[in-house]
Design a protein around this motif. Structure first.
Motif, PDB file in Angstrom:
ATOM      1  N   LYS A   1      45.566  80.895  49.068  1.00 19.48           N
ATOM      2  CA  LYS A   1      45.720  82.004  48.137  1.00 19.48           C
ATOM      3  C   LYS A   1      44.376  82.239  47.458  1.00 19.48           C
ATOM      4  O   LYS A   1      43.693  81.286  47.084  1.00 19.48           O
ATOM      5  CB  LYS A   1      46.797  81.689  47.100  1.00 19.48           C
ATOM      6  CG  LYS A   1      47.468  82.937  46.531  1.00 19.48           C
ATOM      7  CD  LYS A   1      48.745  82.573  45.779  1.00 19.48           C
ATOM      8  CE  LYS A   1      49.491  83.814  45.355  1.00 19.48           C
ATOM      9  NZ  LYS A   1      50.732  83.496  44.625  1.00 19.48           N
ATOM     10  N   GLU A   2      44.002  83.496  47.293  1.00 18.88           N
ATOM     11  CA  GLU A   2      42.682  83.823  46.803  1.00 18.88           C
ATOM     12  C   GLU A   2      42.419  83.231  45.421  1.00 18.88           C
ATOM     13  O   GLU A   2      43.317  83.103  44.584  1.00 18.88           O
ATOM     14  CB  GLU A   2      42.484  85.343  46.744  1.00 18.88           C
ATOM     15  CG  GLU A   2      42.172  85.983  48.088  1.00 18.88           C
ATOM     16  CD  GLU A   2      43.386  86.081  48.978  1.00 18.88           C
ATOM     17  OE1 GLU A   2      44.507  85.811  48.502  1.00 18.88           O
ATOM     18  OE2 GLU A   2      43.222  86.424  50.174  1.00 18.88           O
ATOM     19  N   GLU A   3      41.143  82.863  45.215  1.00 14.60           N
ATOM     20  CA  GLU A   3      40.721  82.313  43.934  1.00 14.60           C
ATOM     21  C   GLU A   3      41.051  83.297  42.822  1.00 14.60           C
ATOM     22  O   GLU A   3      40.796  84.491  42.912  1.00 14.60           O
ATOM     23  CB  GLU A   3      39.205  82.043  43.954  1.00 14.60           C
ATOM     24  CG  GLU A   3      38.717  81.145  42.841  1.00 14.60           C
ATOM     25  CD  GLU A   3      39.233  79.728  42.954  1.00 14.60           C
ATOM     26  OE1 GLU A   3      39.486  79.115  41.906  1.00 14.60           O
ATOM     27  OE2 GLU A   3      39.401  79.237  44.087  1.00 14.60           O
TER      28      GLU A   3
ATOM     29  N   ASP B   1      49.570  83.070  40.556  1.00 15.92           N
ATOM     30  CA  ASP B   1      50.134  84.386  40.239  1.00 15.92           C
ATOM     31  C   ASP B   1      51.190  84.735  41.283  1.00 15.92           C
ATOM     32  O   ASP B   1      50.877  85.165  42.401  1.00 15.92           O
ATOM     33  CB  ASP B   1      49.020  85.433  40.220  1.00 15.92           C
ATOM     34  CG  ASP B   1      49.516  86.807  39.792  1.00 15.92           C
ATOM     35  OD1 ASP B   1      50.752  86.958  39.602  1.00 15.92           O
ATOM     36  OD2 ASP B   1      48.691  87.726  39.646  1.00 15.92           O
ATOM     37  N   ALA B   2      52.446  84.533  40.920  1.00 16.00           N
ATOM     38  CA  ALA B   2      53.540  84.776  41.871  1.00 16.00           C
ATOM     39  C   ALA B   2      53.682  86.246  42.229  1.00 16.00           C
ATOM     40  O   ALA B   2      54.278  86.591  43.250  1.00 16.00           O
ATOM     41  CB  ALA B   2      54.856  84.255  41.293  1.00 16.00           C
TER      42      ALA B   2
END
Length: 704
Positions: free
Chosen positions: A117-119, A124-125
């Protein structure tokens, strides 16, 4: 005359070399000649048909040198095209409808993304997943299994392949990617699947993981192959159109295309490898930077390219530019080597605003070319970096880009006052300086990411300026990061197009050969792996018209401590590896690991994962440009003074402004001052001096 005689490292027998860099807003043209003369032209880009922009640029060249377009092309030994076609198709999701054949059970690997998942969005769901280039119903599982040692565990299910091919035909797919587990150890399953689909789907583009990215990492290989299949039909149409266009103009030699690895390739090599062209635009800047730095004996450079929307950074150490592999680009994993370009949303059109926390921020949102900065008078209402530079006195309100755009300083001041100064309770001047300072810090952080975070001290490098907007910020960037020397070529605003004209033909050949590199390492197998991929590369370059003497080989190996997940790349000698050579490779690995991660474990065993050979065919370079020496009197180039602001104290300085085209070699300008070129403005800050060198490059040096 053979192409070998034209292209070989010892020859450049045609009069011209043409570099074309097709950007999002402008297409840049650089015409270099045998004597080192360099001419720069710009034409609005035409993404719907790239040949229109090229013809418009060629018409400018034709009028300037009073020769027909056909004569110019006939006298070019190389016509080189750098294009954003593949990049734009990926950004805009305008690739082709495609299918994927994968090992049963791995249909969702490109969606799972190894859990990545991006930095900044890890927790952040609500952050949306990346858009899949292959819809779920077009990912077809195939039974059949190759093991890590290359043996077959489960036979290939050819009936399932035929059923998938029939479904693809019904769905009107235009390309198919094939990626099976451990195909890098035995590609026979992929090759058979491709053969079956080629019979069933004539005219459909098909590529395999073992061809596109023959290295370990199933997700990376599949993702890279999918991207290649998604973009290659688009790239093929573009290449065909460009090739036909130049052929129709009487070109004697095939058009070359610029790759993301920093080298040239012929069109036939690019049609099926669009993934190699995704970042082709900024990838040529380091070559131009090295060429500009060569007269000063400098081969450690950081090249920064600031345009209207973005800021691109590349690092070159001891003449070798950093390459990236296995990176996430636009949320998609790409494994093939690409020049490491750190791209920021920091350009002349970057918008300044006060965020919800009452803090000034600049970018990444940009005003772009339309509506553009407020001062352009094209409908922009939000202040930008360009508006700030105008308010600070760095830009001439009467002329930009040779007088084609008149700037409205009052409109810029009003926008900065409304959106920045009044909300922060400060003066317009302080707000403008704050905008400039924030964008500078953003850019400095990017420079640190490609240098300090990769084990390099930026103070050991010269900073090379590229792009039309960089000249106003370059000295401030150098000050902030501690760099004492800055090089600003006069062709800076078209540096990527110039870089194409002095670049070599380059291909990367990859393989995998997992093994422990301690006692008992199979050195013969390692040597054989390198020789096999280099034989393929050498044959391709020889058939491309080069001589053996023109070709060089650079090798690298991806290694890790046993038990680690990720590897680090170590450059090695191209000589045959023996016991002594292996000891040197291991010592270099420990040193590289320490420089990257601050520690090494010499007592722990090391294992090889992947290997790579870069085959380069060296192309003859145009001569270094030489300009007329002056007598040290710069008065003829002096336009007059202008008030400029260089800090937040409000202390305006009445600084001289010079016309760059009237300066001669050896002329030295002491800061504070400003030098105006037709497509670039160079700010010489207090404490700096700019000297125009014989090679047509400004050399900025900080005073002691």
């Amino acid at each position: 005359m053979s192409e070998t005689e034209i292209l070989g490292v010892n020859n450049m027998r045609s009069k011209y070399r043409l570099g074309i860099d097709a950007g999002g807003t402008f297409t840049d043209f650089v015409l270099a000649d045998l004597d080192g003369g360099v001419r720069l032209y710009k034409s609005p880009s035409t993404p719907e048909d790239g040949t229109r922009a090229i013809r418009a640029g060629l018409e400018q060249i034709s009028q300037d040198i009073n020769k027909s377009i056909e004569d110019i092309i006939a006298q070019c030994d190389l016509c080189i095209n750098g294009t954003t076609v593949a990049l734009n198709a990926l950004i805009e999701k305008k690739g082709v409808k495609m299918g994927l054949l994968c090992t049963s059970g791995h249909e969702d690997s490109i969606e799972i993304r190894l859990g990545h998942k991006e930095e900044g969005y890890r927790y952040d769901a609500s952050y949306p997943p990346a858009e899949m280039l292959v819809p779920r119903h077009l990912r077809r599982p195939i039974e059949g299994r190759i093991l890590s040692d290359g043996s077959e565990k489960i036979a290939l299910d050819e009936q399932a392949i035929r059923e998938a091919g029939q479904y693809f035909k019904e769905q009107n797919v235009e390309s198919v990617a094939i990626s099976f587990l451990w195909s890098v150890r035995d590609p026979s399953h992929e090759q058979r699947a491709k053969s079956i689909l080629e019979e069933m789907l004539p005219g459909v583009f098909i590529c395999t993981g073992s061809e596109v990215y023959p290295q370990v990492r199933e997700y990376t290989r599949t993702s890279t192959t999918v991207i290649n299949a998604y973009l290659s039909p688009v790239m093929a149409k573009y290449v065909e159109k460009i090739d036909d266009f130049f052929s129709g103009l009487g070109a004697k030699y095939p058009v070359r295309y610029f790759q993301s690895n920093g080298g040239l390739a012929i069109g036939s090599a690019m049609r099926g490898r669009a993934v190699n062209a995704i970042n082709s635009g900024p990838a040529s800047a380091p070559q131009a930077g090295l060429f500009s730095a060569a007269p000063f004996g400098v081969d450690n450079i950081i090249t920064v390219d600031m345009g209207g929307t973005s800021f691109d950074i590349t690092l070159t150490y001891e003449g070798q530019t950093n390459l990236n592999k296995n990176i996430d680009f636009l949320r998609y994993r790409i494994g093939v080597p690409m020049i490491q370009v750190e791209t920021l949303g920091a350009g002349g059109g970057s918008i300044a605003s006060v965020n919800e926390f009452g803090m000034l921020q600049v970018g990444p949102e940009s005003a772009g070319a339309t509506p553009g900065p407020v001062c352009y008078g094209k409908g922009g209402t939000k202040p930008t970096v360009t508006d700030a530079n105008l308010v600070l006195g760095y830009l001439n309100p009467d002329a930009v880009l040779g007088g084609t755009i008149s700037l409205d300083r009052k409109a810029a001041e009003d926008a900065i006052r409304e959106h920045v100064a009044d909300p922060l309770g400060i003066t317009v001047e302080k707000a403008a300086y704050g905008i400039s300072m924030i964008v500078n810090l953003n850019m400095v952080n990017g420079i640190r990411r490609v240098s300090i975070e990769r084990g390099y001290d930026p103070r050991d490098f010269a900073l090379v300026c590229a792009g039309g907007a960089a000249g106003m910020h370059i000295a401030a960037l150098a000050e902030e990061i501690g760099i004492k020397e800055v090089l600003v070529p006069k062709v800076a605003s078209g540096l990527c197009a110039f870089g194409q004209t002095i670049s070599d033909v380059k291909y990367n050949y990859l393989a995998t050969n997992p093994m422990r590199l301690d006692t008992g390492a199979d050195i013969n197998s390692l040597n054989e792996s390198f020789l096999n991929i280099e034989k393929q590369g050498r044959e391709n370059l020889l058939s491309d018209g080069f001589k053996e003497a023109d070709i060089t080989v650079a090798r690298s190996m991806e290694m890790r401590y046993v038990g680690q997940i990720h590897e680090c790349t170590v450059n090695i000698s191209s000589d045959k590896i023996d016991d002594k050579g292996l000891d040197k490779i291991l010592a270099d690995f420990h040193d590289r690991h320490k420089s990257l991660y601050s520690y090494a474990e010499p007592m722990n065993p090391v294992e090889l994962v992947n290997l790579e050979s870069t085959m380069t065919a060296h192309v003859a370079k145009p001569a270094q440009p030489k300009i007329v020496p002056g007598n040290g009197d710069c008065s003829a180039a002096l336009i007059g003074p202008r008030d400029m602001l260089f800090d937040d104290s409000g202390g305006w300085m009445n600084a001289p402004v010079y016309q760059g085209p009237l300066l001669k070699a050896g002329d030295c300008i002491q800061g504070p001052a400003l030098i105006e070129e037709p497509t670039m403005t160079l700010v010489v800050r207090p404490g700096w001096r700019a000297q125009l060198e014989e090679s047509n490059c400004y050399r900025l040096i900080q005073n002691e």
